[in-house]
Design a protein around this motif. Sequence first.
Motif, PDB file in Angstrom:
ATOM      1  N   VAL A  60       0.853  -1.189   0.000  1.00  0.00           N
ATOM      2  CA  VAL A  60       0.000   0.000   0.000  1.00  0.00           C
ATOM      3  C   VAL A  60       0.886   1.235   0.000  1.00  0.00           C
ATOM      4  O   VAL A  60       1.849   1.323   0.782  1.00  0.00           O
ATOM      5  CB  VAL A  60      -0.931   0.025   1.227  1.00  0.00           C
ATOM      6  N   ARG A  61       0.609   2.183  -0.899  1.00  0.00           N
ATOM      7  CA  ARG A  61       1.390   3.422  -0.953  1.00  0.00           C
ATOM      8  C   ARG A  61       1.183   4.246   0.314  1.00  0.00           C
ATOM      9  O   ARG A  61       0.123   4.218   0.925  1.00  0.00           O
ATOM     10  CB  ARG A  61       0.996   4.254  -2.182  1.00  0.00           C
ATOM     11  N   ASN A  62       2.210   5.010   0.667  1.00  0.00           N
ATOM     12  CA  ASN A  62       2.109   5.841   1.862  1.00  0.00           C
ATOM     13  C   ASN A  62       0.994   6.882   1.739  1.00  0.00           C
ATOM     14  O   ASN A  62       0.354   7.233   2.729  1.00  0.00           O
ATOM     15  CB  ASN A  62       3.444   6.541   2.132  1.00  0.00           C
ATOM     16  N   SER A  63       0.770   7.396   0.529  1.00  0.00           N
ATOM     17  CA  SER A  63      -0.301   8.372   0.357  1.00  0.00           C
ATOM     18  C   SER A  63      -1.667   7.736   0.627  1.00  0.00           C
ATOM     19  O   SER A  63      -2.572   8.385   1.156  1.00  0.00           O
ATOM     20  CB  SER A  63      -0.266   8.965  -1.054  1.00  0.00           C
ATOM     21  N   ASP A  64      -1.810   6.440   0.274  1.00  0.00           N
ATOM     22  CA  ASP A  64      -3.053   5.730   0.565  1.00  0.00           C
ATOM     23  C   ASP A  64      -3.199   5.487   2.064  1.00  0.00           C
ATOM     24  O   ASP A  64      -4.293   5.609   2.624  1.00  0.00           O
ATOM     25  CB  ASP A  64      -3.107   4.397  -0.189  1.00  0.00           C
ATOM     26  N   ARG A  65      -2.092   5.122   2.713  1.00  0.00           N
ATOM     27  CA  ARG A  65      -2.135   4.965   4.168  1.00  0.00           C
ATOM     28  C   ARG A  65      -2.550   6.275   4.835  1.00  0.00           C
ATOM     29  O   ARG A  65      -3.372   6.293   5.758  1.00  0.00           O
ATOM     30  CB  ARG A  65      -0.764   4.542   4.695  1.00  0.00           C
ATOM     31  N   ALA A  66      -1.987   7.374   4.353  1.00  0.00           N
ATOM     32  CA  ALA A  66      -2.260   8.676   4.954  1.00  0.00           C
ATOM     33  C   ALA A  66      -3.718   9.076   4.798  1.00  0.00           C
ATOM     34  O   ALA A  66      -4.358   9.537   5.751  1.00  0.00           O
ATOM     35  CB  ALA A  66      -1.354   9.748   4.323  1.00  0.00           C
ATOM     36  N   VAL A  67      -4.264   8.912   3.596  1.00  0.00           N
ATOM     37  CA  VAL A  67      -5.624   9.359   3.364  1.00  0.00           C
ATOM     38  C   VAL A  67      -6.633   8.463   4.080  1.00  0.00           C
ATOM     39  O   VAL A  67      -7.661   8.942   4.577  1.00  0.00           O
ATOM     40  CB  VAL A  67      -5.903   9.439   1.840  1.00  0.00           C
ATOM     41  N   VAL A  68      -6.346   7.159   4.188  1.00  0.00           N
ATOM     42  CA  VAL A  68      -7.219   6.260   4.951  1.00  0.00           C
ATOM     43  C   VAL A  68      -7.200   6.637   6.426  1.00  0.00           C
ATOM     44  O   VAL A  68      -8.248   6.716   7.082  1.00  0.00           O
ATOM     45  CB  VAL A  68      -6.780   4.787   4.748  1.00  0.00           C
ATOM     46  N   ASN A  69      -6.017   6.876   6.957  1.00  0.00           N
ATOM     47  CA  ASN A  69      -5.900   7.255   8.361  1.00  0.00           C
ATOM     48  C   ASN A  69      -6.632   8.563   8.647  1.00  0.00           C
ATOM     49  O   ASN A  69      -7.385   8.682   9.624  1.00  0.00           O
ATOM     50  CB  ASN A  69      -4.423   7.390   8.731  1.00  0.00           C
ATOM     51  N   TYR A  70      -6.456   9.544   7.783  1.00  0.00           N
ATOM     52  CA  TYR A  70      -7.063  10.861   7.975  1.00  0.00           C
ATOM     53  C   TYR A  70      -8.580  10.800   7.849  1.00  0.00           C
ATOM     54  O   TYR A  70      -9.310  11.330   8.691  1.00  0.00           O
ATOM     55  CB  TYR A  70      -6.490  11.830   6.946  1.00  0.00           C
ATOM     56  N   TRP A  71      -9.073  10.153   6.810  1.00  0.00           N
ATOM     57  CA  TRP A  71     -10.512  10.154   6.543  1.00  0.00           C
ATOM     58  C   TRP A  71     -11.293   9.387   7.619  1.00  0.00           C
ATOM     59  O   TRP A  71     -12.270   9.884   8.175  1.00  0.00           O
ATOM     60  CB  TRP A  71     -10.785   9.551   5.167  1.00  0.00           C
ATOM     61  N   PHE A  72     -10.838   8.165   7.923  1.00  0.00           N
ATOM     62  CA  PHE A  72     -11.600   7.327   8.853  1.00  0.00           C
ATOM     63  C   PHE A  72     -11.420   7.765  10.299  1.00  0.00           C
ATOM     64  O   PHE A  72     -12.213   7.379  11.159  1.00  0.00           O
ATOM     65  CB  PHE A  72     -11.240   5.855   8.660  1.00  0.00           C
ATOM     66  N   ARG A  73     -10.417   8.573  10.569  1.00  0.00           N
ATOM     67  CA  ARG A  73     -10.288   9.168  11.900  1.00  0.00           C
ATOM     68  C   ARG A  73     -11.456  10.123  12.193  1.00  0.00           C
ATOM     69  O   ARG A  73     -11.812  10.365  13.346  1.00  0.00           O
ATOM     70  CB  ARG A  73      -8.942   9.913  11.977  1.00  0.00           C
TER      71      ARG A  73
ATOM     72  N   GLU B 251       5.380  10.533   5.377  1.00  0.00           N
ATOM     73  CA  GLU B 251       6.352  11.119   4.452  1.00  0.00           C
ATOM     74  C   GLU B 251       5.836  11.092   3.010  1.00  0.00           C
ATOM     75  O   GLU B 251       6.530  10.632   2.086  1.00  0.00           O
ATOM     76  CB  GLU B 251       7.695  10.383   4.554  1.00  0.00           C
ATOM     77  N   CYS B 252       4.621  11.589   2.836  1.00  0.00           N
ATOM     78  CA  CYS B 252       4.025  11.608   1.499  1.00  0.00           C
ATOM     79  C   CYS B 252       3.779  13.041   1.058  1.00  0.00           C
ATOM     80  O   CYS B 252       3.722  13.964   1.889  1.00  0.00           O
ATOM     81  CB  CYS B 252       2.719  10.812   1.474  1.00  0.00           C
ATOM     82  N   ASP B 253       3.644  13.233  -0.237  1.00  0.00           N
ATOM     83  CA  ASP B 253       3.437  14.563  -0.802  1.00  0.00           C
ATOM     84  C   ASP B 253       2.055  15.091  -0.410  1.00  0.00           C
ATOM     85  O   ASP B 253       1.037  14.457  -0.690  1.00  0.00           O
ATOM     86  CB  ASP B 253       3.555  14.494  -2.326  1.00  0.00           C
ATOM     87  N   MET B 254       2.010  16.259   0.233  1.00  0.00           N
ATOM     88  CA  MET B 254       0.747  16.794   0.728  1.00  0.00           C
ATOM     89  C   MET B 254      -0.203  17.157  -0.401  1.00  0.00           C
ATOM     90  O   MET B 254      -1.412  16.900  -0.319  1.00  0.00           O
ATOM     91  CB  MET B 254       0.993  18.018   1.622  1.00  0.00           C
ATOM     92  N   ALA B 255       0.315  17.764  -1.457  1.00  0.00           N
ATOM     93  CA  ALA B 255      -0.553  18.190  -2.555  1.00  0.00           C
ATOM     94  C   ALA B 255      -1.198  16.987  -3.236  1.00  0.00           C
ATOM     95  O   ALA B 255      -2.402  16.992  -3.525  1.00  0.00           O
ATOM     96  CB  ALA B 255       0.245  19.010  -3.565  1.00  0.00           C
TER      97      ALA B 255
END
Length: 428
Positions: free
Chosen positions: A139-152, A399-403
Motif C-alpha cells: 500500500v502506498r504511503n499516500s493511501d495509508r495517509a488518506v485512509v488514516n485521515y478520513w476514517f479518523r 512522508e508523502c506529498d501533501m498536494a
Amino acid sequence: MESLLFKFIPFFKVLSAFALMLAGIRFRLGIGLSILIGGFAMGLMFGMGPVSFAQTGGMALMQEKFLFLAAIVGLILVLSDAMERSGQSRRLMGALSGYLTSPRLRLVFFPALIGLLPMPGGAIFSAPMVKTVSEDMCVRNSDRAVVNYWFRHVWELFWPLYPGLILIVGLADIPIIDFISKSWPGTLVMLLAGWFFFLRPGVLGAKDLMSQPVTGERNRGAVFKEGLPLLIAIVGAIGLETAISAFAPGMSFEWGVIVALGGGVGCVMAQNSQLGFQFLRTVLVGKSVRSMLFVIVAVFVFKDVMQAAGVVEEMARVAGGDAALFASAMFLPFLVGMVSGISVAFVGATFPLLLGVLNMLGMQDQVVPYLVLALFAGFTGVMISPIHICFILTCQYFECDMARTWRKLVAPCGILLLSGIGLFFFLR
C-alpha cells in the motif's frame, strides 16, 4: 443600484468581521481570540461601544448554558487524556485486534476507533497503528495517509462526545439525541465514500492487501474492561438525557451528560490508580483544556454581542432573509472551516448568527434542517482544509506529498457536501 448596495451594508459589515476572524486564525492568534476580535469589530460597526461590549460579555459568562458547556467539554478532554496517558486506549486496541480478520477492516479500524475519542491531532495517534497493520501490505504511503485521515473523522457528524456537536446543541438549546438523530446519515456517507474512493477493489486490489493472518486472541472480557469508560460515558449520557427528557422535563438535560462523563473519568481513574489526583490537576490546568474553554468563552460573548448590537435583526432584513440564510448556512461555515481546520471554530463563529436569523424570521421549526446543512458545509471545509492539523501530521508521519494526497480528498468531500444539501431538503 445605490439603494441596493445600501440595503446590503449590514451583510458587508458581517463579512468584514468574519474576515478579521479568518485573518486572526490564519496568523495563529488563536481561535478564541480571533472570534473575540471579530465580535468586537462587529459590535463597533453596529454601534456598540467598548463599555457595552464588556458588559454584554460579562453577562454572557454568567449564563447557565455557558457553565454547563464548559463543564462538559472539560470532562471530555479529561476522559480522552486519561485514556491516552494511562495506555488504556492502546490496551483496548490490543484487545480488539483478534477480531480483525479482514485486511481492509484492519486498515480502517484503528483510525475509526481513535475517532471515538475527540482529541486535537488524534490522527497522529492512529497513524503508527495503520503503519503496523499494513507493514506486509503493498500500500502506498499516500493511501495509508488518506485512509488514516478520513476514517479518523467519520464519527464527527454523529458522535455525541465531539465538542462541535456539544456546542451546537448548547447554542440551540436542544437535546443532543434530537440533533444526532438527524445528522447521523453524514457518518454513513463518510463510511461509504471512504470505501469507494480509498478501499474498493478498483483502488486497492487483493494483491495489494496480502498480509499474514491475524493470530491475536479474542478476549471479550478484556474488550469490555478496557472499553468500560467509553461505554459509561456514551451509553450513560444518552440514557440519562432520555430519562431526564421523559421524567424530569424541567431539569436541564446537560446534567445527564455531566454525570455520565464524570462516571467515565472515575472509571478510568479507578482502573489506572497510578494516575492519581495529580494527573487531574495537570490536565485541568493544561493548555488543551484552557484553549478549548477560552474558545467557549469567546463563542458565548460573540453570540450575545450579536444580539445586543442588533446584528441579527439587520441580517434578517437583508433581501427578505434569503441571502443571509444562504451565507450563514453554507458559505460562512465552509469558509471558516477551511481556513481554521477545526469544527469548533466554524460552529462558534457562524452558528450564533444562523440561529439568530432563524429566530428573527420566525423559522424556529426549521432550526434543525439549517443546523444540519451548516454542519455538513462547515465540516466539509474542515476536511478539505490543507491546514487541518490531522492532515498535516498524517502526511508528515507517512512522508508523502501533501498536494498529491490532498487531491484525493476533493471528490469524497464534494460527495459529503452534496449529501448535506440533500439531507437539508429531506428534513424540510
